[in-house]
Design a protein around this motif. Structure first.
Motif, mmCIF file in Angstrom:
data_model
loop_
_atom_site.group_PDB
_atom_site.id
_atom_site.type_symbol
_atom_site.label_atom_id
_atom_site.label_comp_id
_atom_site.label_asym_id
_atom_site.label_seq_id
_atom_site.Cartn_x
_atom_site.Cartn_y
_atom_site.Cartn_z
ATOM 1 N N LEU A 1 0.996 -1.138 0.095
ATOM 2 C CA LEU A 1 0.055 0.149 0.077
ATOM 3 C C LEU A 1 1.061 1.249 0.055
ATOM 4 O O LEU A 1 2.017 1.250 0.200
ATOM 5 C CB LEU A 1 -0.945 -0.113 1.343
ATOM 6 N N PRO A 2 0.427 2.392 -0.537
ATOM 7 C CA PRO A 2 1.064 3.756 -0.506
ATOM 8 C C PRO A 2 1.500 3.922 1.176
ATOM 9 O O PRO A 2 0.811 3.710 1.976
ATOM 10 C CB PRO A 2 0.093 4.906 -0.657
ATOM 11 N N ASN A 3 2.730 4.420 1.197
ATOM 12 C CA ASN A 3 3.367 4.660 2.369
ATOM 13 C C ASN A 3 3.574 3.612 3.349
ATOM 14 O O ASN A 3 3.764 3.717 4.426
ATOM 15 C CB ASN A 3 2.289 5.864 3.167
ATOM 16 N N THR A 4 3.742 2.306 2.694
ATOM 17 C CA THR A 4 4.354 1.181 3.515
ATOM 18 C C THR A 4 5.682 0.710 2.873
ATOM 19 O O THR A 4 5.795 0.958 1.655
ATOM 20 C CB THR A 4 3.351 0.118 3.584
ATOM 21 N N ILE B 1 7.768 -1.525 10.782
ATOM 22 C CA ILE B 1 6.982 -2.797 10.470
ATOM 23 C C ILE B 1 5.616 -2.291 10.941
ATOM 24 O O ILE B 1 4.696 -2.427 10.302
ATOM 25 C CB ILE B 1 7.525 -3.998 11.113
ATOM 26 N N ASP B 2 5.421 -1.687 12.471
ATOM 27 C CA ASP B 2 3.937 -1.552 12.959
ATOM 28 C C ASP B 2 3.511 -0.412 12.233
ATOM 29 O O ASP B 2 2.314 -0.638 11.992
ATOM 30 C CB ASP B 2 4.417 -1.021 14.417
ATOM 31 N N HIS B 3 4.383 0.500 11.683
ATOM 32 C CA HIS B 3 3.732 1.443 10.712
ATOM 33 C C HIS B 3 3.026 1.181 9.676
ATOM 34 O O HIS B 3 1.934 1.492 9.019
ATOM 35 C CB HIS B 3 4.547 2.730 10.430
ATOM 36 N N ASP B 4 3.610 0.282 8.934
ATOM 37 C CA ASP B 4 3.366 -0.177 7.649
ATOM 38 C C ASP B 4 2.013 -1.319 7.989
ATOM 39 O O ASP B 4 1.002 -1.112 7.169
ATOM 40 C CB ASP B 4 4.228 -1.247 6.891
ATOM 41 N N LEU C 1 3.891 -9.547 11.917
ATOM 42 C CA LEU C 1 3.762 -10.420 10.900
ATOM 43 C C LEU C 1 2.544 -9.929 9.817
ATOM 44 O O LEU C 1 1.504 -9.941 10.314
ATOM 45 C CB LEU C 1 3.404 -11.858 11.282
ATOM 46 N N PHE C 2 3.037 -9.768 8.676
ATOM 47 C CA PHE C 2 1.965 -9.444 7.789
ATOM 48 C C PHE C 2 0.817 -10.507 7.574
ATOM 49 O O PHE C 2 -0.222 -10.143 7.166
ATOM 50 C CB PHE C 2 2.443 -8.757 6.633
#
Length: 1582
Positions: free
Chosen positions: A278-281, A477-480, A518-519
């Motif tokens: 996604l954008p900004n990730t 990672i948490d932000h994404d 974990l995505f």
């Protein structure tokens, strides 16, 4: 074309066939209903019936055409006269062009309906689901109807327009997978053959051939239609036509030769819904990647590695999409475990090459040229493919006219199924650094698995950049993940019309915390929430509650465990009672436990039948599990896990701590094995496909029939029941479920895996089962399984070729004491009334491997014993599965005989040496050619790094990995005969014609020692296992021992009387074995000698062979010695005691070589007969029934051919079996009571046909029965003929034959005269009643065999007589010379006439009335002579190949002549042809039956009534038209009984229902068939 014309009243009628000036017309595209419903050409040309349902479509088309201002339209159902094959073929070849030229094309979708209230503007929402599922998109013919016209308008069943091809473009693209560009009109030639084929892959047609014919226009191909040829043949012809139109300039078709993995690109149709970042990730990571790719970083590889679930593939898709948008993406390959073509590296390089050629237009010509230049490139190694198809073409780019940057994306390399391929790919990718004309960047993702980490460790740091995904800062990672969750939950909120504040920041925060980096957790959670639909909010609360007790800091894996647990628990409603919950959890464990341990995926439809779970119950069980399972709407599509972590979770009780959910892996395998057995018990039966034809070949049965009769779940059960059983660690016992299944259904199972083409897998499974059933635990089951393994191994070939022979040949030719034969004796066909005599027990022969077309020269086992390589005079090397006998690869490339073959020490390479003066290296796993070296034969160094080849008087060393020259050893003065490495690889020894042995330093190539002492050629050389001694064998008849360190002579071993051809050390170095070549064929030195290597004393002499010993080898454990001989046998000896362990008999030609498997359990032999045989070397086991042969054994009248050893090694049975050499002829006596057999052992034997017992044995070359069968005439080697009474065996008289041996003997039809021909080319006529010589005739000697029967069916046996009697015995026809036949009066011995005209006469025959003579010739001509005038009747007929036999029909109206495999028929009145018959085998002897219904040949009976139905009456009772054709016994020329290699016929005779076969082993075999019970011709049930 023929059109329909619409008149003023809206009625329509057919026009005439319009050729020129075709008017504008509309065309209808539709799907056919039942044939009775469609309007045909005949319906419109006769009195039309307007009641047919199909008229509705015609009226619609007429009305719509009228609205569009068109007066003409075309519909395929009625505008083509399908009864006219020429018109049908022309129409199908023209149809694409007709659709292209149509003014309008109306696609009528009869299964799509619109709402009545909105006909003027039908709502897309209401009809789109039906549109997507319309049958129109699944039919084969509608593909061209969609693509050919520039515009296609779609109409529903009510005639309302839905849209056109342009307005519905995206929907059509998603439904069909057809590229948008193709729908928009881009020429189809711009698309590759593979892509165009993929558009039609799932489409169906009523007639299987139409799957190919419907594609003619798509590929601009024109070819004739052959309905009945089958889809496979039609596609074969289609591909051939496509190939003919290919050229380097017509580019896509050349690329189509390269295998292509359709799902390999990141944007393949199957991957279109996979997410990107996604954008900004992943901002910083993606930035680093883009800087690396576009900057000046010299590192050509970016390795993104991370743990499962960290989002590697999503990043890879994002990178690929970004570079595609910028035109920098060259190719992508996304591996996927269990994903078919993308689960292995087989199509990796070729798929990359195809994509690069499409992405870089200037590259296409170079790739195409490489394909043209290297026709076999697809069979080469990955390295060769990479260099020829990728690096080579890329290196030719100069940077002008093409992009300077090209990115290659490889995702999930760890999911490639072969670790060796993974390592190879890594090394190949590094090589892109060498490119100068283009910068190729490789972006690669994988888990940090050992093979990949190890591979990168071998690459310099400057070669790659790595990035560990799971080491990214948690905050990033948490932000994404936050952005990911916000995006997906916002979509759910909108979809479900939830409150604008849902889910809230706090919920997002807690979800991010639970994801723990974990995505896969976040993605699974979102899927779970969305599937809740109107309960989405409640499902979010469920997740939040389940994670609230986890604390703030936990391992990521724990959070994944929790969400999986939550999802599974949620699938069981809380309002259920405890009992209902328990049942639901049990069903959940059963279904999910099965899904995660399946060896291959199954659909819900197949799974429900396999598990015996109702479809509705299974659907309800998985209904709420879309978040962890990929569940398709189509229940025939396979179920898949979204992520492999779910399997790990469910099988690990430390992770899945909920007892109701945890799956015990062993128990799950046990249950699934039981389910497999249960399904097989209910579904398997004899003749699964309902063919009724026992000889039907698997290749001749349509795969759709097999799939219909053996559905996927049943195929799965057959293939995997034993592997599941093995994984369950069972404790088997006698009479258990497994034992009961085998006793009842073993043959059914074999038939099933035969149809599936999985017999080799079945053999491996049975071997696994044998290891699970020890004799001590379950003796009867163990015995059954062991016998089953022997049964399958021996019959593998026929079960693969013709599965129904499982009940015929496999049972009939198995030993009488076989457990399987006894258990299933009621399955032996009733149409075999008399079974052949067979062995009583299994002997040492396990399998006969057939496939070479000429003599097999050498054999070798791979180091792990799993592969066997054979080298042949047919210029090929074959690789076999040593466990199953299946042929794996044929290595082609040599242009002459292949003399030697060897595996590298690691088993990865195969080397072959040939008479074409080359040594070739091959990759054993794939059969791909690696390199070609100079030399005749070769040997690997112990470490496998070098190959030594001998070439003339030099030895050459090569690097095995690259094929480059390492060094050349020069010093010998004549040819090198043998070369070998020392065990430590430091030395090389070479033996030469120059009478010396030289020792060389491997590293430097320096000559260290020259061992002199032999006085003639040194043929063989060997090192002792410790490398301290060298043994050499020479033409001077001695063996010499040398000290390798000093070159000093250690001793000379004398005793051989001929050249010593082979020397070998025992594994412990204590013994030296030597054999001698029999150059003069004196058979004086056929002894293997064993010597003490320390003292030089003779340890023992291994005597037993009757011919030259060609090879000798010690077993790996040193206990056995095996010797191969020209006497067609292999003998096994005890090396310590020199006692004979057994003789392995069965080959019908010289045995050239022998090899032991690494575990010493198997012996492989290579023979001049073109076969490789596998034998069990053990004794004292059920496999130890070795056959011993020795003429010195007292008590036997002839050769002992079967000796059975009990476990205590006591001799228990032996029997005489007739001839001891090849049987050359078998024939019946005229009264049918006896059979005579002649053999190369120079004997003729008489057999009682009723009992099969041998009546008498005579030393004779030829035999003939008198017409009344009372006398038998023998022609011994002395110049005399002896007449014997066939009933008593007493001599009646002796006729002195004169000078020379009598080569042919024959009675006259009245039985009064005997004619004999000697090698002095003289024919003698005798009155046998008085013993007086009536006279002699001059004859020309011929060696061409002819019919043994006189015209009135009186039997004559022998080489073509130079004399033939007329029916009244008055005239005698004799070949005077090559081109002349002389006629004699047998009473006066005067010449009556001369028939001249042939090039070389091979056979003559009198007509029944004695007025005509038919003669045939080596020049292929057939001539009919009028004896009254000597004139030729009719024009001479020339037929190639040469004619070998000729005969008249009983009424004299027909003449039959045999021309190799073809029999020609002639009219005796006119001399003109009447017909021909393909016999399928070369015919040497020929005659008509007495009633003229059939032909009697040297291979059986041929029914000719079908050729002359009016002339030949029906037979009054059933008759067996038994005929032997190659490996088959046939009835009416249809295969009914396959003959194993040991029972292949060298000759045959058929009388009524009896068949007698002679064999190369000397055996004579008797069969009797029941004509009334034989399967009818062509008996395939529909």
């Amino acid at each position: 074309m023929r059109l329909l014309r619409v008149d003023e009243n809206g009625e329509f009628s057919l026009t005439k066939d319009i050729i020129d000036n075709i008017p504008r017309y509309a065309i209808l595209s539709h799907t056919w209903g039942d044939d009775d419903d469609e309007v045909s050409f005949q319906d419109l040309t006769k009195s039309p019936r307007r009641t047919k349902a199909g008229y509705g479509k015609l009226r619609f088309c007429a009305q719509q055409a009228a609205r569009d201002g068109l007066q003409y339209f075309w519909v395929d159902t009625c505008c083509i006269d399908k009864s006219n094959n020429t018109e049908l073929s022309e129409a199908i070849n023209s149809m694409f062009r007709w659709y292209t030229k149509a003014a309008k094309c109306y696609a009528y979708l009869s299964d799509v309906r619109t709402n009545d209230h909105d006909q003027s503007n039908p709502s897309l929402q209401s009809w789109e689901p039906a549109f997507r599922n319309s049958r129109w998109f699944t039919r084969g013919w509608t593909l061209q109807e969609l693509l050919a016209p520039s515009s296609v308008e779609f109409f529903c069943s009510k005639g309302n327009q839905l849209g056109d091809k342009r307005s519905l473009e995206q929907q059509i693209h998603h439904i069909t997978g057809i590229a948008v560009q193709a729908l928009e009109g881009t020429p189809l030639s711009e698309f590759s053959v593979n892509e165009r084929m993929s558009w039609a892959k799932t489409r169906q047609t009523k007639r299987e051939e139409d799957k190919a014919y419907s594609l003619l226009g798509i590929f601009e191909i024109y070819m004739p239609l052959i309905y009945g040829e089958g889809a496979a043949s039609a596609f074969k012809r289609l591909y051939e036509e496509i190939g003919k139109n290919s050229s380097p300039r017509q580019d896509p078709t050349l690329l189509d030769r390269l295998p292509y993995a359709v799902e390999s690109p990141f944007n393949s149709y199957a991957k279109q819904y996979e997410p990107i970042c996604l954008p900004n990730t992943r901002v910083d990571l993606l930035k680093d990647i883009y800087i690396w790719a576009t900057g000046q970083d010299e590192r050509s590889i970016f390795w993104l590695n991370g743990l499962a679930g960290t989002g590697k593939s999503t990043v890879a898709r994002t990178v690929a999409r970004n570079f595609l948008n910028k035109n920098y993406l060259g190719a992508s390959f996304f591996f996927s475990r269990g994903g078919g073509d993308v689960s292995h590296a087989g199509k990796f390089v070729t798929s990359i090459a195809v994509q690069l050629a499409i992405s870089i237009p200037t590259l296409r010509q170079y790739v195409s040229h490489a394909v043209t230049e290297h026709n076999d490139i697809v069979n080469r190694s990955l390295r060769d493919q990479w260099h020829k198809l990728v690096l080579g073409p890329l290196s030719k780019l100069d940077g002008n006219g093409c992009q300077s940057l090209c990115v290659l994306v490889v995702d999930a390399l760890d999911e490639c199924d072969n670790e060796n391929d993974i390592r190879t790919i890594l090394h190949l990718l590094v090589e892109v650094r060498s490119l100068e004309g283009v910068r190729l960047r490789v972006f690669l993702t994988s888990r940090p698995e050992i093979p990949i980490r190890h591979g990168f460790c071998q690459i310099p740091d400057k070669g790659y950049q790595d990035f560990v995904l799971h080491n990214i800062s948690p905050s990033i990672i948490d932000h994404d993940i936050t952005i990911f969750l916000e995006y997906n939950l916002k979509f759910i909120r909108s979809e479900r019309s939830l409150d604008a504040s849902w889910p809230g920041e706090e919920a997002i925060r807690r979800l991010v915390q639970s994801a723990s980096g974990l995505f896969i957790w976040a993605a699974t959670a979102c899927r779970f929430i969305r599937e809740g639909k109107r309960h989405a909010a409640r499902r979010l609360d469920t997740i939040l509650r389940s994670g609230s007790s986890a604390g703030t800091v936990t391992a990521p894996e724990k959070h994944l465990n929790e969400i999986y647990t939550t999802i599974l628990k949620h699938s069981v409603p809380s309002e259920y009672t405890d009992e209902e919950k328990g049942e639901s959890y049990r069903m959940l464990r059963q279904v999910l436990g099965s899904i995660i341990i399946l060896f291959t995926t199954l659909s819900t439809c197949s799974l429900s039948r396999l598990l015996c779970v109702p479809q509705d119950d299974l659907d309800q069980t998985v209904e709420d599990l879309h978040s962890i399972l990929d569940i398709q709407k189509d229940k025939t599509q396979p179920l898949r896990l979204h992520h492999p972590s779910f399997r790990d979770f469910l099988l690990n009780n430390n992770r899945c701590q909920e007892p109701n959910l945890w799956v015990d892996e062993k128990q799950a395998h046990r249950i699934l094995a039981e389910d497999c057995i249960r399904l097989m018990l209910t579904a398997l039966k004899q003749d699964m496909c309902g063919l009724g034809a026992p000889g039907k070949l698997a290749t001749d049965v349509d795969t759709s029939r097999v799939k219909r009769c053996l559905p996927l779940e049943l195929q799965y059960a057959c293939l995997y029941w034993i592997p599941h059983l093995q994984q369950s660690s069972p404790r088997l016992c006698d009479d258990d479920q497994v034992h009961s299944f085998l006793r009842e259904h073993f043959l059914y199972w074999l038939e099933a895996i035969g149809w599936m083409g999985k017999v080799s897998e079945g053999i491996h499974a049975i071997a696994s089962l044998e290891s699970l059933a020890p004799f001590s635990q379950c003796p009867r089951l163990s015995t059954f399984v062991h016998d089953a393994k022997r049964f399958v191994l021996y019959n593998r070939s026929v079960i693969e070729q013709a599965p129904l022979q499982t009940y015929c040949s496999a049972l009939v030719f198995s030993p009488t004491a076989s457990v399987i034969r006894k258990q299933f004796k009621d399955k032996i066909p009733r149409w075999i009334r008399r079974l052949p005599e067979v062995e009583s027990n299994w002997n040492a022969l396990l399998q006969t491997l057939e496939g070479h077309s000429s003599s097999v020269i050498a054999v070798a086992f791979s180091p792990d014993g799993k592969l066997l390589a054979s080298a042949s005079q047919d210029k090929t090397v074959k690789l076999w599965d040593a466990g199953t006998g299946a042929q794996l690869q044929t290595l082609k490339g040599h242009s002459d005989t292949v003399w030697s073959v060897a595996f590298s020490p690691d088993g990865k390479l195969v080397a072959s040496g040939s008479a074409d003066k080359t040594v070739r290296l091959w990759v054993s796993a794939t059969g791909a050619a690696r390199s070609t070296l100079e030399g005749h034969s070769m040997v690997f160094s112990p470490d496998g790094m070098l190959v030594a080849s001998r070439s003339g008087d030099v030895v050459r060393l090569w690097e095995s990995t690259t094929g480059t020259a390492y060094s050349t050893l020069v010093g010998h003065l004549d040819w090198v005969a043998s070369v070998v490495f020392s065990p430590d690889g430091q030395l090389i020894a070479s033996a030469s014609y120059d009478k010396t042995v030289r020792l060389w330093d491997t590293r430097t190539g320096a000559s260290l020692q020259t061992l002199k002492g032999h006085s003639d050629t040194v043929w063989s050389v060997a090192f002792s296992p410790d490398g301290k001694l060298v043994a050499s064998g020479s033409a001077d008849k001695t063996v010499r021992l040398w000290v390798s360190a000093t070159g000093a002579a250690r001793g000379m071993l004398e005793g051989h009387s001929n050249s010593v051809s082979v020397v070998a050390f025992s594994p412990d170095g204590q013994l030296v074995a030597s054999v001698s070549m029999d150059e003069d064929l004196t058979y004086e030195d056929n002894v293997v000698r064993l010597w003490d290597s320390v003292t030089g004393a003779l340890h023992g002499m291994l005597e037993g062979h009757m011919g030259q010993v060609n090879d000798i080898i010690f077993s790996r454990d040193g206990q056995l010695v095996a010797s191969a001989s020209s006497d067609k046998t292999i003998i096994l000896w005890n090396s310590a005691t020199v006692a004979l362990r057994g003789t392995l008999e069965g080959h019908s030609g010289f045995v050239n070589a022998v090899a032991f498997s690494p575990d010493s359990q198997l012996v492989a032999s290579a023979s001049e007969d073109g076969t490789v045989r596998l034998w069990d070397s053990a004794t004292g086991t059920p496999d130890s029934q070795l056959v011993a042969s020795s003429s010195d054994n007292e008590g036997h009248r002839d050769c002992i051919t079967d000796v059975t050893l009990l476990p205590n090694s006591e001799l228990v049975a032996s029997y005489d079996e007739g001839h001891w050499d090849t049987v050359t002829a078998v024939t019946f006596s005229p009264d049918g009571k006896f059979v005579a057999s002649a053999s190369e052992d120079r004997t003729v034997r008489l057999w009682d046909l009723a009992t099969g017992a041998e009546r008498s044995t005579f030393e004779s070359y030829k035999v003939a029965f008198s017409p009344d069968a009372q006398l038998v005439l023998f022609s011994p080697k002395e110049a005399a003929l002896t007449l014997w009474d066939s009933a008593t065996g007493e001599a009646r008289c002796t006729l002195k034959a004169g000078p020379g041996t009598a080569h042919d003997v024959v009675f006259s039809p009245d039985g009064q005269i005997v004619a004999s021909r000697s090698n002095s080319n003289t024919v003698s006529l005798w009155d046998w009643t008085t013993g007086t010589l009536r006279g002699t005739l001059k004859s020309y000697w011929s060696l061409v065999p002819v019919d043994p029967f006189s015209p009135d069916s009186h039997l004559v046996v022998g080489i073509v007589p130079a004399v033939t009697f007329s029916p009244d015995s008055r005239l005698v026809a004799s070949k005077l010379s090559y081109d002349t036949v002389m006629l004699y009066d047998s009473a006066t011995r005067t010449v009556c006439g001369t028939l001249k005209g042939h090039l070389m006469v091979t056979a003559v025959a009198f007509s029944p009335d004695g007025k005509l003579v038919a003669s045939v010739s080596q020049d292929g001509t057939v001539r009919l002579w009028d004896l009254a005038t000597g004139a030729v009747r009719g024009a001479p007929e020339d037929h190639s190949p040469p004619a070998k036999a000729v005969a008249f029909s009983p009424d004299g109206q027909l003449v039959a002549s045999a021309h190799d495999k073809t029999i020609m028929f002639w009219d005796s009145t006119t001399g003109g042809p009447r017909g021909k018959l393909d016999a399928g085998v070369a015919i040497q002897d020929l005659s008509f039956s007495s009633d003229g219904i059939y032909l009697e040949t040297d291979w059986g009976l041929l029914n000719i009534r079908s050729l002359f139905p009016s002339a030949i009456p029906l037979q009054s009772k059933p008759l067996c038209y038994i005929f032997v054709k190659e490996h088959w016994v046939t009835q009416e020329m249809e295969n009914i009984l396959w003959l194993p290699s040991d029972y292949r016929a060298t000759c045959a005779a058929v009388r009524n229902n009896l068949l007698v076969l002679g064999h190369a082993s000397g055996r004579v075999t008797f069969f009797e068939f029941d004509a009334a019970s034989l399967p009818p011709r062509g008996s395939i049930h529909t």
